[in-house]
Design a protein around this motif. Structure first.
Motif, mmCIF file in Angstrom:
data_model
loop_
_atom_site.group_PDB
_atom_site.id
_atom_site.type_symbol
_atom_site.label_atom_id
_atom_site.label_comp_id
_atom_site.label_asym_id
_atom_site.label_seq_id
_atom_site.Cartn_x
_atom_site.Cartn_y
_atom_site.Cartn_z
ATOM 1 N N TYR A 261 14.882 4.865 11.740
ATOM 2 C CA TYR A 261 14.891 4.074 10.518
ATOM 3 C C TYR A 261 15.760 4.761 9.493
ATOM 4 O O TYR A 261 15.970 5.985 9.534
ATOM 5 N N TRP A 262 16.258 3.965 8.544
ATOM 6 C CA TRP A 262 17.156 4.532 7.542
ATOM 7 C C TRP A 262 16.399 4.776 6.241
ATOM 8 O O TRP A 262 15.662 3.902 5.769
ATOM 9 N N GLN A 263 16.598 5.979 5.687
ATOM 10 C CA GLN A 263 15.968 6.341 4.422
ATOM 11 C C GLN A 263 17.030 6.901 3.489
ATOM 12 O O GLN A 263 17.845 7.754 3.882
ATOM 13 N N GLU A 264 17.026 6.448 2.278
ATOM 14 C CA GLU A 264 18.026 6.875 1.303
ATOM 15 C C GLU A 264 17.947 8.382 1.104
ATOM 16 O O GLU A 264 16.876 8.958 0.929
ATOM 17 N N GLY A 265 19.112 9.019 1.134
ATOM 18 C CA GLY A 265 19.197 10.455 0.972
ATOM 19 C C GLY A 265 19.056 11.230 2.263
ATOM 20 O O GLY A 265 19.439 12.402 2.332
ATOM 21 N N GLN A 266 18.498 10.613 3.308
ATOM 22 C CA GLN A 266 18.312 11.285 4.590
ATOM 23 C C GLN A 266 19.085 10.653 5.735
ATOM 24 O O GLN A 266 19.263 11.263 6.770
ATOM 25 N N GLY A 267 19.521 9.422 5.556
ATOM 26 C CA GLY A 267 20.215 8.727 6.623
ATOM 27 C C GLY A 267 19.239 8.227 7.668
ATOM 28 O O GLY A 267 18.084 7.925 7.377
ATOM 29 N N TRP A 268 19.694 8.163 8.922
ATOM 30 C CA TRP A 268 18.842 7.691 10.017
ATOM 31 C C TRP A 268 17.905 8.803 10.467
ATOM 32 O O TRP A 268 18.334 9.925 10.760
ATOM 33 N N ASP B 269 0.807 -1.216 0.000
ATOM 34 C CA ASP B 269 0.000 0.000 0.000
ATOM 35 C C ASP B 269 0.840 1.266 0.000
ATOM 36 O O ASP B 269 0.407 2.301 -0.539
ATOM 37 N N TYR B 270 2.022 1.203 0.597
ATOM 38 C CA TYR B 270 2.882 2.383 0.726
ATOM 39 C C TYR B 270 4.293 2.026 0.277
ATOM 40 O O TYR B 270 5.153 1.673 1.094
ATOM 41 N N PRO B 271 4.564 2.097 -1.015
ATOM 42 C CA PRO B 271 5.868 1.655 -1.536
ATOM 43 C C PRO B 271 7.033 2.537 -1.107
ATOM 44 O O PRO B 271 8.174 2.082 -1.095
ATOM 45 N N GLN B 272 6.772 3.789 -0.728
ATOM 46 C CA GLN B 272 7.836 4.673 -0.279
ATOM 47 C C GLN B 272 8.022 4.545 1.234
ATOM 48 O O GLN B 272 7.034 4.592 1.987
ATOM 49 N N PRO B 273 9.266 4.381 1.703
ATOM 50 C CA PRO B 273 9.495 4.183 3.153
ATOM 51 C C PRO B 273 8.876 5.266 4.023
ATOM 52 O O PRO B 273 8.269 4.958 5.058
ATOM 53 N N GLU B 274 9.005 6.525 3.617
ATOM 54 C CA GLU B 274 8.473 7.600 4.447
ATOM 55 C C GLU B 274 6.958 7.503 4.555
ATOM 56 O O GLU B 274 6.379 7.750 5.619
ATOM 57 N N GLN B 275 6.290 7.116 3.456
ATOM 58 C CA GLN B 275 4.844 6.944 3.497
ATOM 59 C C GLN B 275 4.452 5.810 4.443
ATOM 60 O O GLN B 275 3.482 5.921 5.205
ATOM 61 N N VAL C 83 6.143 4.678 7.011
ATOM 62 C CA VAL C 83 6.392 5.089 8.395
ATOM 63 C C VAL C 83 5.257 5.967 8.903
ATOM 64 O O VAL C 83 4.747 5.782 10.018
ATOM 65 N N GLN C 84 4.839 6.913 8.083
ATOM 66 C CA GLN C 84 3.756 7.797 8.501
ATOM 67 C C GLN C 84 2.453 7.033 8.671
ATOM 68 O O GLN C 84 1.657 7.324 9.578
ATOM 69 N N ALA C 85 2.211 6.044 7.805
ATOM 70 C CA ALA C 85 1.010 5.223 7.942
ATOM 71 C C ALA C 85 1.030 4.431 9.238
ATOM 72 O O ALA C 85 0.002 4.280 9.918
ATOM 73 N N LEU C 86 2.199 3.943 9.608
ATOM 74 C CA LEU C 86 2.329 3.176 10.848
ATOM 75 C C LEU C 86 2.116 4.081 12.063
ATOM 76 O O LEU C 86 1.421 3.712 13.028
ATOM 77 N N LEU C 87 2.681 5.288 12.026
ATOM 78 C CA LEU C 87 2.471 6.233 13.122
ATOM 79 C C LEU C 87 0.998 6.627 13.233
ATOM 80 O O LEU C 87 0.446 6.726 14.339
ATOM 81 N N SER C 88 0.362 6.848 12.098
ATOM 82 C CA SER C 88 -1.068 7.195 12.103
ATOM 83 C C SER C 88 -1.908 6.058 12.668
ATOM 84 O O SER C 88 -2.913 6.291 13.347
ATOM 85 N N HIS C 89 -1.478 4.817 12.401
ATOM 86 C CA HIS C 89 -2.200 3.664 12.933
ATOM 87 C C HIS C 89 -2.167 3.672 14.460
ATOM 88 O O HIS C 89 -3.204 3.450 15.112
ATOM 89 N N PHE C 90 -1.020 3.953 15.040
ATOM 90 C CA PHE C 90 -0.921 4.017 16.498
ATOM 91 C C PHE C 90 -1.791 5.145 17.061
ATOM 92 O O PHE C 90 -2.363 5.030 18.143
ATOM 93 N N ASN C 91 -1.872 6.256 16.318
ATOM 94 C CA ASN C 91 -2.635 7.410 16.778
ATOM 95 C C ASN C 91 -4.136 7.213 16.613
ATOM 96 O O ASN C 91 -4.932 7.630 17.458
ATOM 97 N N ARG C 92 -4.523 6.521 15.527
ATOM 98 C CA ARG C 92 -5.939 6.405 15.179
ATOM 99 C C ARG C 92 -6.640 5.261 15.906
ATOM 100 O O ARG C 92 -7.786 5.385 16.341
ATOM 101 N N GLU C 93 -5.947 4.139 16.047
ATOM 102 C CA GLU C 93 -6.544 2.961 16.656
ATOM 103 C C GLU C 93 -6.542 3.083 18.190
ATOM 104 O O GLU C 93 -5.790 3.873 18.758
ATOM 105 N N PRO C 94 -7.336 2.287 18.884
ATOM 106 C CA PRO C 94 -7.477 2.431 20.349
ATOM 107 C C PRO C 94 -6.322 1.825 21.131
ATOM 108 O O PRO C 94 -6.504 0.905 21.942
ATOM 109 N N PHE C 95 -5.112 2.333 20.907
ATOM 110 C CA PHE C 95 -3.965 1.927 21.707
ATOM 111 C C PHE C 95 -3.941 2.733 22.998
ATOM 112 O O PHE C 95 -4.422 3.870 23.043
ATOM 113 N N ALA C 96 -3.369 2.170 24.043
ATOM 114 C CA ALA C 96 -3.338 2.829 25.350
ATOM 115 C C ALA C 96 -1.936 2.748 25.937
ATOM 116 O O ALA C 96 -1.210 1.776 25.715
#
Length: 474
Positions: free
Chosen positions: A412-419, A317-323, A325-338
């Protein structure tokens, strides 16, 4: 990261040396297969320490015991008598190395070694033997001292991390260090104090790889704002120092390691003052060595099937690493995690259970789970352990960081940005990062619940809090 349960490197080294020295006097009357047993056991034990092998299960230990007993019977014709008894004792001394998990196990091994040393006098009671026996005894005493020194760090970070470790630290108000900035103190939300980078995972525990210890310093480029500050660090019995990313220091016998942490040659066994300079916007390893990325993708060969399947779906669904990562962060924010210090018990597939069943935990759960999913999706990632935030003391213009500020996040490591650093816990409990653990646990009422008389629990009483801060400044 709390009370040390694993056997530290220095103690394991001395135990291996001690076993060699203990066995040498017995070589004249031991069967040759004992040597092979020790070499195999030592190699296995080292691989366990390096997180590349598991402890033998009950079946394996039973098979080894039966094989040792059969070896004694075939070589001595009996399982009783002086010769057979000593061979059995030495075999037990060797095999104990494999099941040694805790400090108590190490103590049993050491005391067993003393007994094996004594049995050597049954075959040779000369003065030369008496002098030689001082060598294995000294080695075992060194291993014992190593165990005692490691247990001094009863409320600090250790070389590996499980969620239970962070939970223990979160119940301690012991001071870790104080930091004074040259200029304005940054906001609490920007104070991520790195201690360790954990890039190895065995299915339960995150730990640092040996490469971080011996590899060359990481390559990075200084960018943006410069932060200069001084640290007054409490004794930790460990060699690493605390600093903001990415840090340099002119402290003697200290260097920046390949994972960006600062480390001394000797453990910090007394209060230590040092100056540091950090570049928070530095570009970290835009072109890392292939081995660095390979280690940041390592996962156990099996386990966590739901997390692996989800990672594959995210990758589609998200072929770009940055996308992703953001989807994973949004999942933690959106879903009922405590966020809680009282999480439910997790099963064998602990990451699956956390992500899809309990959804309750603290920073170690979130950092470990996110790193696992990123790796399963093909994105190099690792856990960073240290402290976050700290309490500002206006009386002395410094930040005091305590053990309950222990924290874990992800890079996480991303090409062009490093860690690139991200904190999944912020998506679940932003009040933890912005205001501290007490605010994050306000509903749960579990902040320092084991220390009812700690003045830190009554910071809402302004007069008492001002008195506490003034006394701390003194």
């Amino acid at each position: 990261m709390s009370r040390i349960a694993v056997i530290p490197r220095i103690s394991l080294t001395w135990l291996l040396v001690a076993q060699v020295l203990v066995i040498i006097p017995h070589l004249t009357h031991l069967p040759l297969w004992i040597i092979g047993l020790w070499l195999g056991s030592a190699a296995w034990r080292i691989q366990i320490f390096r997180m590349r092998a598991r402890y033998p299960n009950a079946w394996a230990k039973g098979a080894l015991m039966l094989a040792a007993a059969l070896g004694v019977f075939l070589s001595r014709g009996s399982l009783i008598g002086l010769d057979a008894g000593v061979v059995l004792l030495v075999a037990a001394f060797v095999l104990k190395l494999l099941e040694m998990r805790t400090r108590r196990d190490a103590l049993v091994l050491i005391f067993l070694g003393f007994f094996v040393v004594v049995t050597a006098y049954l075959f040779d009671d000369s003065m030369l033997m008496a002098f030689y026996s001082l060598l294995p005894v000294t080695a075992m005493l060194a291993a014992l001292i190593g165990l005692q020194q490691s247990s001094l760090a009863t409320s600090g970070l250790s070389e590996s991390m499980t969620p239970a470790d962070i939970a223990d630290l979160s119940r301690s108000a012991a001071l870790a260090f104080r930091a004074s900035f040259n200029g304005e103190t940054p906001p609490r939300s920007e104070l991520y104090w790195r201690a360790l980078t954990l890039d190895r995972f065995d299915g339960r525990r995150w730990s640092q790889s040996d490469y971080a210890e011996f590899g060359p310093a990481a390559q990075w480029q200084k960018r943006g704002e410069i932060l200069s500050y001084s640290i007054v660090m409490q004794p930790s019995a460990q060699r690493w120092l605390f600093a903001l990313d990415v840090a340099e220091t002119n402290l003697e016998q200290t260097r920046q390691m390949s994972d960006f942490r600062l480390q001394r040659r000797q453990p910090v066994d007394r209060s230590l003052i040092y100056q540091a300079t950090s570049w928070p916007q530095a570009v970290r390893e835009s072109q890392p060595a292939p081995g660095t990325l390979r280690r940041a993708l390592q996962l156990p060969p099996q386990g966590e099937p739901r997390s692996r399947a989800w990672a594959e779906q995210l990758k589609r669904d998200y072929p770009q690493p940055e996308q992703l990562v953001q989807a994973l962060l949004s999942h933690f924010n959106r879903e009922p995690f405590a966020y809680t210090l009282r999480p439910p018990t997790l099963g064998e597939n602990n990451i699956d259970d956390f992500l899809f069943e309990t959804r309750s935990g603290f920073c170690a759960h979130y950092a470990g789970a996110m790193t696992y999913v990123l790796r399963a999706a093909g994105i190099p990632a690792r856990v960073v352990a240290g402290y976050q935030g700290g309490e500002y003391n206006p009386a002395g213009n410094y930040v005091q960081v305590r053990q309950f500020d222990a924290h874990a996040w992800v890079e996480y490591w991303q090409e062009g940005q490093g860690w690139v650093s991200v904190d999944p816990t912020f998506q679940v409990a932003p009040e933890l990062i912005e205001m501290g653990l007490e605010e994050a646990l306000a509903d749960e009422q579990s902040f320092l619940e084991d220390s009812p008389f700690s003045p830190l629990r009554y910071r809402n009483l302004s007069w008492l809090n001002e008195l506490r801060l003034a006394w701390d400044n003194i």
